[in-house]
Scaffold this active site. Structure first.
Site, PDB file in Angstrom:
ATOM      1  N   GLY A  31       0.895  -1.191  -0.033  1.00  0.00           N
ATOM      2  CA  GLY A  31       0.092  -0.029  -0.086  1.00  0.00           C
ATOM      3  C   GLY A  31       0.944   1.349   0.029  1.00  0.00           C
ATOM      4  N   ALA A  32       0.346   2.283   0.580  1.00  0.00           N
ATOM      5  CA  ALA A  32       0.933   3.821   0.155  1.00  0.00           C
ATOM      6  C   ALA A  32       1.198   3.716  -1.147  1.00  0.00           C
ATOM      7  CB  ALA A  32       2.153   3.753   1.351  1.00  0.00           C
ATOM      8  N   HIS A  34       2.359   4.439  -5.066  1.00  0.00           N
ATOM      9  CA  HIS A  34       2.964   5.543  -5.919  1.00  0.00           C
ATOM     10  C   HIS A  34       3.149   5.189  -7.124  1.00  0.00           C
ATOM     11  CE1 HIS A  34       6.609   3.374  -5.386  1.00  0.00           C
ATOM     12  NE2 HIS A  34       6.668   3.141  -4.159  1.00  0.00           N
ATOM     13  N   HIS A  37       4.354   1.586  -8.044  1.00  0.00           N
ATOM     14  CA  HIS A  37       3.550   0.664  -8.308  1.00  0.00           C
ATOM     15  C   HIS A  37       2.634   0.575  -9.529  1.00  0.00           C
ATOM     16  CE1 HIS A  37       4.124   1.084  -3.524  1.00  0.00           C
ATOM     17  NE2 HIS A  37       4.380  -0.166  -3.762  1.00  0.00           N
ATOM     18  N   SER A 187       9.275   5.176  -3.357  1.00  0.00           N
ATOM     19  CA  SER A 187       9.334   4.391  -2.441  1.00  0.00           C
ATOM     20  C   SER A 187       8.065   4.924  -1.446  1.00  0.00           C
ATOM     21  CB  SER A 187      10.585   4.268  -1.518  1.00  0.00           C
ATOM     22  OG  SER A 187      10.408   3.767  -0.403  1.00  0.00           O
ATOM     23  N   ARG A 189       8.218   4.699   1.761  1.00  0.00           N
ATOM     24  CA  ARG A 189       9.060   5.379   2.919  1.00  0.00           C
ATOM     25  C   ARG A 189       9.519   6.924   2.307  1.00  0.00           C
ATOM     26  NH1 ARG A 189      10.691  -0.104   3.188  1.00  0.00           N
ATOM     27  NH2 ARG A 189      10.163  -0.893   5.265  1.00  0.00           N
TER      28      ARG A 189
HETATM   29  P1  AMP Z   1       5.952  -2.443  -1.617  1.00  0.00           P
HETATM   30  O1  AMP Z   1       4.698  -1.757  -1.763  1.00  0.00           O
HETATM   31  O2  AMP Z   1       6.993  -1.530  -1.289  1.00  0.00           O
HETATM   32  O3  AMP Z   1       6.034  -3.759  -0.929  1.00  0.00           O
HETATM   33  O4  AMP Z   1       6.293  -2.612  -3.135  1.00  0.00           O
HETATM   34  C1  AMP Z   1       5.546  -3.510  -3.987  1.00  0.00           C
HETATM   35  C2  AMP Z   1       6.213  -3.739  -5.026  1.00  0.00           C
HETATM   36  O5  AMP Z   1       6.450  -2.675  -5.976  1.00  0.00           O
HETATM   37  C3  AMP Z   1       7.529  -4.460  -4.943  1.00  0.00           C
HETATM   38  O6  AMP Z   1       7.510  -5.510  -6.018  1.00  0.00           O
HETATM   39  C4  AMP Z   1       8.543  -3.384  -5.341  1.00  0.00           C
HETATM   40  O7  AMP Z   1       9.706  -4.005  -5.728  1.00  0.00           O
HETATM   41  C5  AMP Z   1       7.707  -2.633  -6.256  1.00  0.00           C
HETATM   42  N1  AMP Z   1       8.223  -1.263  -6.204  1.00  0.00           N
HETATM   43  C6  AMP Z   1       8.151  -0.365  -5.347  1.00  0.00           C
HETATM   44  N2  AMP Z   1       8.876   0.964  -5.602  1.00  0.00           N
HETATM   45  C7  AMP Z   1       9.058   0.523  -6.825  1.00  0.00           C
HETATM   46  C8  AMP Z   1       9.717   1.480  -7.694  1.00  0.00           C
HETATM   47  N3  AMP Z   1      10.069   2.805  -7.464  1.00  0.00           N
HETATM   48  N4  AMP Z   1       9.835   1.164  -9.008  1.00  0.00           N
HETATM   49  C9  AMP Z   1       9.380  -0.032  -9.291  1.00  0.00           C
HETATM   50  N5  AMP Z   1       8.834  -0.989  -8.654  1.00  0.00           N
HETATM   51  C10 AMP Z   1       8.740  -0.575  -7.235  1.00  0.00           C
END
Ligand code: AMP
Length: 280
Positions: A31-32, A34, A37, A187, A189
């Protein structure tokens, strides 16, 4: 978009989708959401007839409880974004739904060397948590294709291993890292960075670019100078490494193997990671 909160209900629904000949694509997230995603979801829409996104902040992959507590959440915006991108299904389970017997005695996975370096070394237990949640999600969704981001490069290699260990017939598609205009990898974060930290955060990308340009001449000097550059921008570096991008074996001298540079560093209490492939 249909919202599911129960795994067994979603599983039954997706069985019918698969039986009707539609391929299932899956984008797991915390979630959160961007634009990073969003790009994964767009790719999923192109390559699968039914696009499933999950939002689940998985407690078992947080080795730092404060990081878990402070993990950003924006579910209403997330839902709007998912709908705008034509997501077919959102899976939004509770912790109980994923771990009905609690989180104390969960499976352990033999991840071997992958779990001893970089993120594995600095975040003990993190990849066990990633595998625990991913095995459950994959068993529910049973996607033909799974979409993940290069931003979390080591996580992609761990999931590739999990797919093999558990004989999932799922194809993993790794999407390139999506960046802000100034190079900072998107990200969730990043939302926690204050104004000055946000300005400095781009240094992590510039350090990677410097490594990309200089590593062939003198790898050790290139890493020392990247570390100094990050120090100057207020980072506390956890690691800067160059590794074989197939195996993550750390490379101390330039070789002909495909190489990737990886960095983890803190700005205040916020931990950022990024990476850049060095060889095409
Ligand atoms: P997360 O919500 O951070 O667990 O990320 C979910 C998915 O989105 C994971 O496969 C991450 O690697 C991918 N992801 C997160 N940030 C990026 C980004 N800046 N570019 C490409 N994929 C991303």
């Amino acid at each position: 978009m249909i919202l599911f909160k129960q795994g067994d209900v979603l599983q039954r629904y997706l069985r019918e989708v698969a039986d009707s000949g539609k391929s299932i694509g899956f984008v797991p997230t915390m979630g959160a959401l961007h634009n990073g995603h969003e790009q994964l979801i767009r790719e999923c829409k192109k390559k699968a007839r039914c696009c499933v996104v999950s939002i689940f902040v998985n407690p078992t992959q947080f080795n730092d409880p404060r990081d878990f507590e402070k993990y950003p959440s924006s579910i209403e915006n997330d839902i709007r974004m998912l709908e705008a991108n034509g997501t077919d299904i959102l899976f939004l389970p509770s912790v109980f739904e994923i771990y009905p017997a609690g989180t104390d005695h969960l499976e352990q996975y033999d991840l071997g060397y992958l779990e001893t370096v970089l993120e594995g070394k600095y975040r003990p237990g993190h990849f066990q948590g990633v595998c625990q949640v991913m095995e459950r999600l994959l068993n529910i969704v049973k996607p033909a294709r799974l979409f993940m981001g290069q931003k979390d490069f080591q996580q992609c290699l761990v999931i590739r291993k999990l797919l093999k260990l558990r004989s999932f017939g799922t194809e993993l598609i790794i999407h390139p890292t999506v960046r802000e205009n100034d190079g900072l990898a998107m990200s969730s974060r990043n939302r926690r960075l204050d104004h000055l930290q946000r300005k400095n955060a781009t240094a992590i990308f510039h350090a990677l670019r410097q490594l990309q340009q200089k590593w062939k001449n003198d790898q050790a000097a290139a890493i020392t100078s990247a570390r100094y550059f990050l120090d100057q921008h207020g980072f506390r570096v956890e690691y800067i490494e160059i590794a074989n991008s197939n195996t993550l074996e750390l490379q101390r001298t330039p070789s002909t193997d495909p190489e990737i540079a990886l960095i983890a560093a803190y700005l205040g209490e916020i931990r950022l990671i990024d990476n850049l492939t060095l060889t095409p």
